[in-house]
Motif scaffolding. Structure first.
Motif, PDB file in Angstrom:
ATOM      1  N   ALA A 256      90.190 149.140 -35.450  1.00  0.00           N
ATOM      2  CA  ALA A 256      88.779 148.803 -35.241  1.00  0.00           C
ATOM      3  C   ALA A 256      88.660 147.545 -34.380  1.00  0.00           C
ATOM      4  CB  ALA A 256      88.100 148.572 -36.590  1.00  0.00           C
ATOM      5  N   ASP A 257      87.892 147.650 -33.291  1.00  0.00           N
ATOM      6  CA  ASP A 257      87.622 146.466 -32.467  1.00  0.00           C
ATOM      7  C   ASP A 257      86.192 145.995 -32.720  1.00  0.00           C
ATOM      8  OD1 ASP A 257      85.888 148.109 -30.991  1.00  0.00           O
ATOM      9  OD2 ASP A 257      87.368 148.480 -29.421  1.00  0.00           O
ATOM     10  N   ASP A 258      85.720 145.026 -31.964  1.00  0.00           N
ATOM     11  CA  ASP A 258      84.416 144.420 -32.235  1.00  0.00           C
ATOM     12  C   ASP A 258      83.282 145.442 -32.179  1.00  0.00           C
ATOM     13  OD1 ASP A 258      85.531 141.946 -32.631  1.00  0.00           O
ATOM     14  OD2 ASP A 258      85.146 141.228 -30.589  1.00  0.00           O
ATOM     15  N   VAL A 259      83.358 146.369 -31.225  1.00  0.00           N
ATOM     16  CA  VAL A 259      82.304 147.386 -31.121  1.00  0.00           C
ATOM     17  C   VAL A 259      82.266 148.244 -32.377  1.00  0.00           C
ATOM     18  CG1 VAL A 259      81.549 149.435 -29.863  1.00  0.00           C
ATOM     19  CG2 VAL A 259      82.364 147.428 -28.602  1.00  0.00           C
ATOM     20  N   HIS A 260      83.427 148.644 -32.839  1.00  0.00           N
ATOM     21  CA  HIS A 260      83.485 149.458 -34.055  1.00  0.00           C
ATOM     22  C   HIS A 260      83.025 148.660 -35.273  1.00  0.00           C
ATOM     23  CE1 HIS A 260      86.933 151.258 -31.582  1.00  0.00           C
ATOM     24  NE2 HIS A 260      85.898 152.070 -31.451  1.00  0.00           N
ATOM     25  N   LEU A 261      83.450 147.411 -35.349  1.00  0.00           N
ATOM     26  CA  LEU A 261      83.056 146.577 -36.481  1.00  0.00           C
ATOM     27  C   LEU A 261      81.542 146.398 -36.517  1.00  0.00           C
ATOM     28  CD1 LEU A 261      85.859 143.872 -36.256  1.00  0.00           C
ATOM     29  CD2 LEU A 261      85.629 145.626 -38.021  1.00  0.00           C
TER      30      LEU A 261
ATOM     31  N   GLY B  92     100.459 149.444 -37.836  1.00  0.00           N
ATOM     32  CA  GLY B  92      99.818 148.138 -37.760  1.00  0.00           C
ATOM     33  C   GLY B  92      99.073 147.818 -39.035  1.00  0.00           C
ATOM     34  N   MET B  93      98.301 146.740 -39.016  1.00  0.00           N
ATOM     35  CA  MET B  93      97.562 146.303 -40.189  1.00  0.00           C
ATOM     36  C   MET B  93      96.062 146.337 -39.911  1.00  0.00           C
ATOM     37  SD  MET B  93      99.616 145.705 -42.615  1.00  0.00           S
ATOM     38  CE  MET B  93      98.497 144.841 -43.695  1.00  0.00           C
ATOM     39  N   PRO B  94      95.262 146.830 -40.838  1.00  0.00           N
ATOM     40  CA  PRO B  94      93.814 146.832 -40.625  1.00  0.00           C
ATOM     41  C   PRO B  94      93.267 145.407 -40.625  1.00  0.00           C
ATOM     42  CG  PRO B  94      94.330 147.463 -42.881  1.00  0.00           C
ATOM     43  CD  PRO B  94      95.639 147.382 -42.151  1.00  0.00           C
ATOM     44  N   PRO B  95      92.175 145.152 -39.904  1.00  0.00           N
ATOM     45  CA  PRO B  95      91.563 143.822 -39.896  1.00  0.00           C
ATOM     46  C   PRO B  95      90.744 143.600 -41.172  1.00  0.00           C
ATOM     47  CG  PRO B  95      90.301 145.290 -38.507  1.00  0.00           C
ATOM     48  CD  PRO B  95      91.479 146.082 -38.990  1.00  0.00           C
ATOM     49  N   ILE B  96      91.433 143.378 -42.274  1.00  0.00           N
ATOM     50  CA  ILE B  96      90.795 143.403 -43.587  1.00  0.00           C
ATOM     51  C   ILE B  96      89.714 142.348 -43.703  1.00  0.00           C
ATOM     52  CG2 ILE B  96      91.191 143.154 -46.061  1.00  0.00           C
ATOM     53  CD1 ILE B  96      94.015 144.288 -45.573  1.00  0.00           C
ATOM     54  N   ALA B  97      90.014 141.123 -43.311  1.00  0.00           N
ATOM     55  CA  ALA B  97      89.025 140.052 -43.436  1.00  0.00           C
ATOM     56  C   ALA B  97      87.793 140.343 -42.581  1.00  0.00           C
ATOM     57  CB  ALA B  97      89.646 138.710 -43.048  1.00  0.00           C
ATOM     58  N   GLU B  98      88.010 140.825 -41.364  1.00  0.00           N
ATOM     59  CA  GLU B  98      86.888 141.123 -40.476  1.00  0.00           C
ATOM     60  C   GLU B  98      86.045 142.275 -41.016  1.00  0.00           C
ATOM     61  OE1 GLU B  98      89.992 140.678 -39.634  1.00  0.00           O
ATOM     62  OE2 GLU B  98      90.060 139.084 -38.110  1.00  0.00           O
ATOM     63  N   LEU B  99      86.697 143.288 -41.564  1.00  0.00           N
ATOM     64  CA  LEU B  99      85.946 144.376 -42.181  1.00  0.00           C
ATOM     65  C   LEU B  99      85.147 143.881 -43.385  1.00  0.00           C
ATOM     66  CD1 LEU B  99      88.690 147.152 -42.012  1.00  0.00           C
ATOM     67  CD2 LEU B  99      86.417 147.307 -40.957  1.00  0.00           C
ATOM     68  N   ALA B 100      85.771 143.029 -44.206  1.00  0.00           N
ATOM     69  CA  ALA B 100      85.103 142.537 -45.413  1.00  0.00           C
ATOM     70  C   ALA B 100      83.885 141.674 -45.096  1.00  0.00           C
ATOM     71  CB  ALA B 100      86.086 141.751 -46.270  1.00  0.00           C
ATOM     72  N   GLU B 101      83.861 141.067 -43.918  1.00  0.00           N
ATOM     73  CA  GLU B 101      82.699 140.287 -43.507  1.00  0.00           C
ATOM     74  C   GLU B 101      81.513 141.178 -43.160  1.00  0.00           C
ATOM     75  OE1 GLU B 101      84.004 137.995 -40.211  1.00  0.00           O
ATOM     76  OE2 GLU B 101      85.114 136.529 -41.424  1.00  0.00           O
ATOM     77  N   ARG B 102      81.787 142.465 -42.893  1.00  0.00           N
ATOM     78  CA  ARG B 102      80.749 143.348 -42.369  1.00  0.00           C
ATOM     79  C   ARG B 102      80.340 144.477 -43.304  1.00  0.00           C
ATOM     80  NH1 ARG B 102      83.826 141.190 -38.425  1.00  0.00           N
ATOM     81  NH2 ARG B 102      82.879 140.742 -36.386  1.00  0.00           N
ATOM     82  N   THR B 103      81.226 144.850 -44.227  1.00  0.00           N
ATOM     83  CA  THR B 103      80.918 145.992 -45.071  1.00  0.00           C
ATOM     84  C   THR B 103      81.712 145.914 -46.363  1.00  0.00           C
ATOM     85  OG1 THR B 103      80.676 148.404 -45.077  1.00  0.00           O
ATOM     86  CG2 THR B 103      82.719 147.525 -44.158  1.00  0.00           C
ATOM     87  N   THR B 104      81.552 146.905 -47.212  1.00  0.00           N
ATOM     88  CA  THR B 104      82.310 147.000 -48.456  1.00  0.00           C
ATOM     89  C   THR B 104      83.691 147.556 -48.149  1.00  0.00           C
ATOM     90  OG1 THR B 104      80.302 147.395 -49.736  1.00  0.00           O
ATOM     91  CG2 THR B 104      82.389 148.057 -50.736  1.00  0.00           C
ATOM     92  N   VAL B 105      84.718 146.852 -48.613  1.00  0.00           N
ATOM     93  CA  VAL B 105      86.100 147.275 -48.391  1.00  0.00           C
ATOM     94  C   VAL B 105      86.752 147.555 -49.738  1.00  0.00           C
ATOM     95  CG1 VAL B 105      88.370 146.623 -47.504  1.00  0.00           C
ATOM     96  CG2 VAL B 105      86.298 145.965 -46.249  1.00  0.00           C
ATOM     97  N   ALA B 106      87.401 148.702 -49.843  1.00  0.00           N
ATOM     98  CA  ALA B 106      88.102 149.094 -51.066  1.00  0.00           C
ATOM     99  C   ALA B 106      89.572 149.335 -50.741  1.00  0.00           C
ATOM    100  CB  ALA B 106      87.477 150.349 -51.669  1.00  0.00           C
ATOM    101  N   LEU B 107      90.424 149.219 -51.756  1.00  0.00           N
ATOM    102  CA  LEU B 107      91.867 149.383 -51.574  1.00  0.00           C
ATOM    103  C   LEU B 107      92.334 150.748 -52.067  1.00  0.00           C
ATOM    104  CD1 LEU B 107      93.536 146.034 -52.734  1.00  0.00           C
ATOM    105  CD2 LEU B 107      93.339 146.907 -50.395  1.00  0.00           C
TER     106      LEU B 107
END
Length: 348
Positions: free
Chosen positions: A210-215, A238-253
């Motif tokens: 996910a890049d900025d447009v997707h986020l 690779g690794m998902p941008p977990i912190a960036e996703l968490a700033e924008r939406t609900t993130v679950a593991l």
């Protein structure tokens, strides 16, 4: 409950509510529901928290743990002829059920109370997991794959990436049925993220690329994301941008494929906490209430009115004794050996 109306009281340090504020007290459970969370002086070293919600699994893979070392992600899991799919086709119904039963027993033993499954094999795959769950106390949200019939036989539809198929028909049918629609996106590259978002899914899985447009699109649409960082590491994507996703939406593991990773939410939390710039309480929310709400389940928190899916840890175990910050210790240090009890509405 052993009999209708029986009351269960759990005492210790309670990780209460959405903030997981540690309080000393007791949790009261009646008829499978949390009816009170009371601050009180108690004599107990137990730690009481929500049982985990594993937000993304492929449990059918239990037939072939640690198979396919050194293969690429496409060689491992791409439909229809990745190693996983070939092994699933070769296995009998009885073999699949027996292997899944073992994984479910481990999941319960390691503190999981509920999970969200992407179930291969069409209607037959849905029937197999139903058989495997017959003796389990886990709450399961099973999303059929491959056919609309599988969706109709389950709790919804779990789609592979939008580059594999358009999924418009399946999305429409799932919406008309009022069921969940989840889809893999951005696992190996960003090309399928916008097509997945165009389907207006109930949730996305992975989002490694996910890049900025997707986020921004995720934030605007408020679509939750289930991330599986250990799986992404093992498959080399690779690794998902977990912190960036968490700033924008609900993130679950989620723990993803059982043949690649143990379905242990303790391991998933510890890994996430140590590789992502995310506070311990947020990681614990990712492992509990975020997945519950993504899946439409009434659990994931210790608060009145929630279903009694609770995890009780021994705070005086050799591993946890002396912990100064309880939430941090649960997220980064706790493990299966610290589990004293997993409470569900069926066994409270």
């Amino acid at each position: 409950m052993d009999s209708e109306g029986e009351v269960l009281e759990l005492e210790g340090t309670i990780l209460r509510g959405r903030s997981f504020e540690p309080i000393e007290g007791r949790v009261v459970v009646e008829d499978g529901e949390i009816t009170a969370v009371e601050a009180a002086d108690v004599d107990s070293d137990q730690i009481i928290l929500p049982a985990f919600v594993n937000a993304h699994t492929h449990v059918g893979d239990s037939i072939a743990k640690e198979a396919g070392g050194g293969l690429s992600l496409e060689e491992l899991v791409a439909p229809p002829d990745g190693l996983k799919h070939r092994l699933l086709r070769e296995a009998s119904h009885e073999e699949l059920v027996a292997a899944m039963e073992r994984s479910f027993a481990f999941m319960e033993q390691s503190g999981t109370g509920a999970f969200v499954e992407f179930r291969e094999g069409g209607v037959d795959g849905v029937r197999a997991i139903e058989d495997a769950l017959s003796g389990s106390n886990l709450a399961a949200v099973v999303l059929g794959r491959e056919t609309v019939d599988a969706m109709e036989a389950s709790d919804g539809f779990g789609a592979s990436g939008a580059n594999d198929a358009e999924f418009g028909r399946e999305r429409k049918a799932t919406a008309e049925a009022g069921k969940l629609f989840g889809i893999h996106a951005g696992e190996v590259d960003p090309s399928d993220i916008n097509p997945a978002l165009d389907l207006d899914p109930d949730f996305l899985v992975h989002m490694v690329y996910a890049d900025d447009v997707h986020l921004d699109r995720v934030a605007d649409s408020e679509i939750p994301v289930a991330v599986c960082p250990r799986s992404n590491l093992v498959t080399g994507v690779g690794m998902p941008p977990i912190a960036e996703l968490a700033e924008r939406t609900t993130v679950a593991l989620g723990t993803d494929n059982v043949f690649l990773n143990s379905p242990s939410m303790f391991r998933e939390m510890e890994f996430t906490a140590k590789v992502a710039d995310v506070p311990a309480a947020e990681v614990l929310r990712m492992a509990t209430v975020n997945g519950a709400e993504m899946a439409g389940l009434n659990c994931g928190l210790v608060e009145e009115g929630r279903d009694a899916r609770l995890l009780v840890l021994d705070g005086d175990s050799h591993n946890l004794a002396g912990a100064r910050e309880v939430v941090r210790a649960v997220v980064r240090r706790a493990g299966v050996s610290d589990v004293e009890r997993v409470v569900t509405p069926d066994n409270a």
